[in-house]
Design a protein around this motif. Sequence first.
Motif, PDB file in Angstrom:
ATOM      1  N   PHE A 194       0.837  -1.198   0.000  1.00  0.00           N
ATOM      2  CA  PHE A 194       0.000   0.000   0.000  1.00  0.00           C
ATOM      3  C   PHE A 194       0.874   1.250   0.000  1.00  0.00           C
ATOM      4  O   PHE A 194       0.678   2.172  -0.821  1.00  0.00           O
ATOM      5  CB  PHE A 194      -0.918  -0.011   1.220  1.00  0.00           C
ATOM      6  CG  PHE A 194      -1.631   1.296   1.463  1.00  0.00           C
ATOM      7  CD1 PHE A 194      -2.747   1.638   0.725  1.00  0.00           C
ATOM      8  CD2 PHE A 194      -1.182   2.180   2.444  1.00  0.00           C
ATOM      9  CE1 PHE A 194      -3.403   2.846   0.942  1.00  0.00           C
ATOM     10  CE2 PHE A 194      -1.826   3.385   2.668  1.00  0.00           C
ATOM     11  CZ  PHE A 194      -2.939   3.718   1.916  1.00  0.00           C
TER      12      PHE A 194
ATOM     13  N   ARG B 141       2.891   1.915  -3.216  1.00  0.00           N
ATOM     14  CA  ARG B 141       2.096   2.553  -4.281  1.00  0.00           C
ATOM     15  C   ARG B 141       1.838   4.023  -3.951  1.00  0.00           C
ATOM     16  O   ARG B 141       1.865   4.880  -4.848  1.00  0.00           O
ATOM     17  CB  ARG B 141       0.771   1.808  -4.468  1.00  0.00           C
ATOM     18  CG  ARG B 141      -0.023   2.363  -5.642  1.00  0.00           C
ATOM     19  CD  ARG B 141      -1.134   1.463  -6.105  1.00  0.00           C
ATOM     20  NE  ARG B 141      -1.823   2.089  -7.220  1.00  0.00           N
ATOM     21  CZ  ARG B 141      -3.110   2.429  -7.206  1.00  0.00           C
ATOM     22  NH1 ARG B 141      -3.868   2.138  -6.164  1.00  0.00           N
ATOM     23  NH2 ARG B 141      -3.647   3.018  -8.248  1.00  0.00           N
TER      24      ARG B 141
ATOM     25  N   CYS C 125      -9.570   0.906   0.087  1.00  0.00           N
ATOM     26  CA  CYS C 125     -10.031   1.263  -1.244  1.00  0.00           C
ATOM     27  C   CYS C 125      -8.835   1.842  -1.990  1.00  0.00           C
ATOM     28  O   CYS C 125      -7.712   1.852  -1.468  1.00  0.00           O
ATOM     29  CB  CYS C 125     -11.195   2.267  -1.184  1.00  0.00           C
ATOM     30  SG  CYS C 125     -10.758   3.884  -0.523  1.00  0.00           S
ATOM     31  N   ASP C 126      -9.042   2.332  -3.180  1.00  0.00           N
ATOM     32  CA  ASP C 126      -7.949   2.876  -3.987  1.00  0.00           C
ATOM     33  C   ASP C 126      -7.622   4.288  -3.505  1.00  0.00           C
ATOM     34  O   ASP C 126      -8.172   5.278  -3.991  1.00  0.00           O
ATOM     35  CB  ASP C 126      -8.344   2.881  -5.466  1.00  0.00           C
ATOM     36  CG  ASP C 126      -7.183   3.251  -6.384  1.00  0.00           C
ATOM     37  OD1 ASP C 126      -6.158   3.764  -5.884  1.00  0.00           O
ATOM     38  OD2 ASP C 126      -7.301   3.029  -7.595  1.00  0.00           O
TER      39      ASP C 126
ATOM     40  N   THR D 206      -6.382   6.924  -6.070  1.00  0.00           N
ATOM     41  CA  THR D 206      -7.476   7.609  -6.766  1.00  0.00           C
ATOM     42  C   THR D 206      -8.094   8.676  -5.889  1.00  0.00           C
ATOM     43  O   THR D 206      -8.381   9.792  -6.347  1.00  0.00           O
ATOM     44  CB  THR D 206      -8.545   6.593  -7.211  1.00  0.00           C
ATOM     45  OG1 THR D 206      -7.994   5.745  -8.222  1.00  0.00           O
ATOM     46  CG2 THR D 206      -9.773   7.292  -7.768  1.00  0.00           C
TER      47      THR D 206
ATOM     48  N   ALA E 282     -15.001   5.281  -6.049  1.00  0.00           N
ATOM     49  CA  ALA E 282     -13.738   4.758  -5.536  1.00  0.00           C
ATOM     50  C   ALA E 282     -13.910   4.022  -4.208  1.00  0.00           C
ATOM     51  O   ALA E 282     -13.111   3.132  -3.878  1.00  0.00           O
ATOM     52  CB  ALA E 282     -12.735   5.893  -5.371  1.00  0.00           C
ATOM     53  N   TYR E 283     -14.940   4.386  -3.454  1.00  0.00           N
ATOM     54  CA  TYR E 283     -15.178   3.774  -2.134  1.00  0.00           C
ATOM     55  C   TYR E 283     -16.644   3.345  -2.074  1.00  0.00           C
ATOM     56  O   TYR E 283     -17.427   3.892  -1.313  1.00  0.00           O
ATOM     57  CB  TYR E 283     -14.840   4.775  -1.037  1.00  0.00           C
ATOM     58  CG  TYR E 283     -14.665   4.190   0.347  1.00  0.00           C
ATOM     59  CD1 TYR E 283     -14.362   2.850   0.559  1.00  0.00           C
ATOM     60  CD2 TYR E 283     -14.793   5.010   1.462  1.00  0.00           C
ATOM     61  CE1 TYR E 283     -14.190   2.341   1.828  1.00  0.00           C
ATOM     62  CE2 TYR E 283     -14.618   4.507   2.748  1.00  0.00           C
ATOM     63  CZ  TYR E 283     -14.323   3.172   2.918  1.00  0.00           C
ATOM     64  OH  TYR E 283     -14.155   2.671   4.202  1.00  0.00           O
TER      65      TYR E 283
END
Length: 316
Positions: free
Chosen positions: A26, A29, A251-252, A255, A280-281
């Motif tokens: 995580f 990224r 979540c992402d 984003t 996104a969520y």
Amino acid sequence: MPATPHLSLSLGPVLYLWDGPKWRDFYFRIADEAPVDHVTLGEAVCSKRLHFIEPHVAEVIDRLEAAGKKVSLASLALVTLERESQLVRGLVRDSIHPIEANDLSALGLLAGKPHSIGPLINVYNGATARLLASRGATSICLPPELPMASVSEIVRDAPDVAFEIFGFGRVPLAISARCAHARSKGLVKDNCQFICGDDSDGLIVETLDRQPFLVLNGVQTMSHTCQSLLQELPALTAAGISRIRLSPQDCDMVTVARIYESVAAGLMSAAEGLARLVAAYPGVPLSNGFHYGQTGASWIEAPAGARHGGERWQMR
């Protein structure tokens, strides 16, 4: 669409129990792709979780700093055992990175050293903010339950400290020496078997009418809704807030950070940004009621004056 002036994004610590590789990947990224300037790492909720992330902390810090991001380390939000006291003492003594205090027990150890104040410490007035600044606090993330009227007053009364606001994430509401998460699975805290790791975004608590309203995260209780102050960015910055905190959810988050960056820079409308946040969520309602002095789980459309300003600014 006007941009929001002098605003940066930060990422708070992961509050959930993720296994070590997931936690590491995580942040890798985040380092490589997320437009955040500052990252706070560490275990703030439960000291028993530390061994999951400890093998990866050094490489995560290296990756984040190589990407140009500033790093702070979070202290525990509740210290109840001598072992936990020693952990906090060791963190303050040995860390070469700034410490974010999440409990008053850390403040005595940090006195006179530059440090930050996390959102789990109650800073409810300007006098408290000034006192903390006089003892070495360089930035304060205000508690997420504060209404805008209080935020504005505190920032105005303490001009010598930078202020951060909790702009995205499930709101941390309470923390306890007991573990309701373990109890809900028929276990006790001392033999919890790290059951909270089965719920990477928390365990939803429902009312008797089967309506979700809270989330359990180990010893921590959080909101079911996800606080988002995306449409309020211009008003927050006009009040003197310099940094928006994004709290990691499962979540992402890259984003999410890009959405906040785009709205703050005036490249995307708040309405479009909110629609993208929902995508996104998914499955988690957005809320901002605390900001308006109302029920925290409520969603309130920002007044027109809070959604935009009259000039174009530059994102820093």
